[in-house]
Write a protein that holds these residues in place. Structure first.
Motif, PDB file in Angstrom:
ATOM      1  N   UNK A  15      11.069  -1.106   0.915  1.00  0.00           N
ATOM      2  CA  UNK A  15       9.629  -0.486   1.231  1.00  0.00           C
ATOM      3  C   UNK A  15       9.522  -0.862   2.747  1.00  0.00           C
ATOM      4  N   UNK A  16       8.182  -0.384   3.645  1.00  0.00           N
ATOM      5  CA  UNK A  16       8.288  -0.874   4.744  1.00  0.00           C
ATOM      6  C   UNK A  16       7.999  -1.920   5.183  1.00  0.00           C
ATOM      7  N   UNK A  17       7.201  -3.007   4.385  1.00  0.00           N
ATOM      8  CA  UNK A  17       6.944  -4.148   4.867  1.00  0.00           C
ATOM      9  C   UNK A  17       6.956  -4.833   3.478  1.00  0.00           C
ATOM     10  N   UNK A  18       7.464  -6.144   3.581  1.00  0.00           N
ATOM     11  CA  UNK A  18       7.717  -6.901   2.440  1.00  0.00           C
ATOM     12  C   UNK A  18       6.138  -7.467   1.937  1.00  0.00           C
ATOM     13  N   UNK A  19       5.213  -7.621   2.559  1.00  0.00           N
ATOM     14  CA  UNK A  19       3.781  -7.975   2.277  1.00  0.00           C
ATOM     15  C   UNK A  19       2.882  -6.581   1.671  1.00  0.00           C
TER      16      UNK A  19
ATOM     17  N   UNK B 180       3.782   7.884   4.546  1.00  0.00           N
ATOM     18  CA  UNK B 180       3.176   6.603   4.766  1.00  0.00           C
ATOM     19  C   UNK B 180       3.800   5.423   5.640  1.00  0.00           C
ATOM     20  N   UNK B 181       5.341   5.460   5.495  1.00  0.00           N
ATOM     21  CA  UNK B 181       5.914   4.455   6.034  1.00  0.00           C
ATOM     22  C   UNK B 181       5.723   3.931   7.581  1.00  0.00           C
ATOM     23  N   UNK B 182       5.576   5.017   8.395  1.00  0.00           N
ATOM     24  CA  UNK B 182       5.100   4.819   9.825  1.00  0.00           C
ATOM     25  C   UNK B 182       3.977   4.000   9.986  1.00  0.00           C
ATOM     26  N   UNK B 183       2.745   4.606   8.879  1.00  0.00           N
ATOM     27  CA  UNK B 183       1.363   4.226   9.065  1.00  0.00           C
ATOM     28  C   UNK B 183       1.432   2.776   8.610  1.00  0.00           C
ATOM     29  N   UNK B 184       2.153   2.291   7.558  1.00  0.00           N
ATOM     30  CA  UNK B 184       2.048   1.123   6.975  1.00  0.00           C
ATOM     31  C   UNK B 184       2.645   0.111   8.035  1.00  0.00           C
TER      32      UNK B 184
ATOM     33  N   UNK C 196       0.195  -0.500  10.651  1.00  0.00           N
ATOM     34  CA  UNK C 196      -0.958  -1.399  10.164  1.00  0.00           C
ATOM     35  C   UNK C 196      -0.777  -2.712  10.098  1.00  0.00           C
ATOM     36  N   UNK C 197       0.698  -3.023   9.435  1.00  0.00           N
ATOM     37  CA  UNK C 197       1.197  -4.518   9.420  1.00  0.00           C
ATOM     38  C   UNK C 197       1.475  -5.053  10.781  1.00  0.00           C
ATOM     39  N   UNK C 198       1.767  -4.401  11.849  1.00  0.00           N
ATOM     40  CA  UNK C 198       1.716  -5.022  13.013  1.00  0.00           C
ATOM     41  C   UNK C 198       0.301  -5.512  13.462  1.00  0.00           C
ATOM     42  N   UNK C 199      -0.749  -4.594  13.231  1.00  0.00           N
ATOM     43  CA  UNK C 199      -2.219  -5.274  13.347  1.00  0.00           C
ATOM     44  C   UNK C 199      -2.551  -6.374  12.718  1.00  0.00           C
ATOM     45  N   UNK C 200      -2.401  -6.330  11.312  1.00  0.00           N
ATOM     46  CA  UNK C 200      -2.636  -7.273  10.404  1.00  0.00           C
ATOM     47  C   UNK C 200      -2.055  -8.615  10.864  1.00  0.00           C
TER      48      UNK C 200
ATOM     49  N   UNK D 268      -7.214 -10.827   2.555  1.00  0.00           N
ATOM     50  CA  UNK D 268      -7.646  -9.096   2.720  1.00  0.00           C
ATOM     51  C   UNK D 268      -7.013  -8.352   3.664  1.00  0.00           C
ATOM     52  N   UNK D 269      -6.587  -8.990   4.528  1.00  0.00           N
ATOM     53  CA  UNK D 269      -5.731  -8.055   5.734  1.00  0.00           C
ATOM     54  C   UNK D 269      -4.566  -7.370   5.151  1.00  0.00           C
ATOM     55  N   UNK D 270      -3.825  -8.278   4.411  1.00  0.00           N
ATOM     56  CA  UNK D 270      -2.878  -7.582   3.638  1.00  0.00           C
ATOM     57  C   UNK D 270      -2.928  -6.598   2.783  1.00  0.00           C
ATOM     58  N   UNK D 271      -4.018  -6.765   1.966  1.00  0.00           N
ATOM     59  CA  UNK D 271      -4.432  -6.166   0.807  1.00  0.00           C
ATOM     60  C   UNK D 271      -5.055  -4.753   1.389  1.00  0.00           C
ATOM     61  N   UNK D 272      -5.472  -4.811   2.718  1.00  0.00           N
ATOM     62  CA  UNK D 272      -6.059  -3.514   3.093  1.00  0.00           C
ATOM     63  C   UNK D 272      -4.779  -2.549   3.397  1.00  0.00           C
TER      64      UNK D 272
END
Length: 158
Positions: A59-63, A115-119, A122-126, A140-144
């Motif tokens: 997946x794109x990010x582990x969290x 959605x890979x690029x989007x996540x 978004x992960x960098x922002x979180x 909450x940030x990661x669950x978003x």
């Protein structure tokens, strides 16, 4: 008999397995992990790899928690998956989710993703927003990010 199953799932350090859920697949899990390695990649790997009874998806990010959909649908996918028990499901490391009954056999598998690029963005922002946040805000940030990355796994008996 259902022809599809869908869920937002946890990952095991950013990896999910689509596998035969009725048998011991440890040897094939190791083989799929090895098949995903890129020589000299220092931790990087291929997004999708298959070995015997296991299809591994990185997946794109582990969290982040991706949405995955399994479908019995005609395709000429590049991967093969052996189903011996008649049950296939998503293994998240904490258990099996999103099970789909299939007839035993060898299946052609195609994986569509979005959605890979989007996540990743978004992960960098979180990460930036929660660097000094409390546990509730961080969770909450990661669950978003749940369900932003999506996988559709198409299975068709050969």
């Amino acid at each position: 008999m259902s022809t599809s199953a869908e869920a937002v799932v946890d990952t095991a350090n950013g990896v999910i397995l689509v596998r035969d859920t009725g048998i011991d697949t440890r040897a094939d899990q190791r083989a799929a992990a090895e098949a995903s390695r890129i020589p000299g990649g220092r931790g990087r790997g291929r997004m999708i790899a298959a070995a015997g009874t296991v299809l591994q998806i990185r997946c794109a990010h582990q969290l982040a928690r991706p949405r995955i959909r399994l479908e019995a649908h005609p395709n000429e996918g590049p991967y093969r998956l052996t189903v011996l028990s008649g049950r296939i499901g998503v293994d998240t490391g904490d258990g099996i989710t999103c099970e789909l009954p299939l007839s035993p056999g060898t299946y052609r598998v195609m994986v569509e993703h979005d959605g890979r690029d989007e996540v990743q963005a978004a992960a960098r922002q979180v990460e930036a927003q929660t660097q000094y946040a409390d546990a509730t805000t961080t969770h909450s940030g990661w669950r978003s990010l749940d369900g932003i990355e999506r996988f559709r796994v198409l299975l068709h008996v050969e």
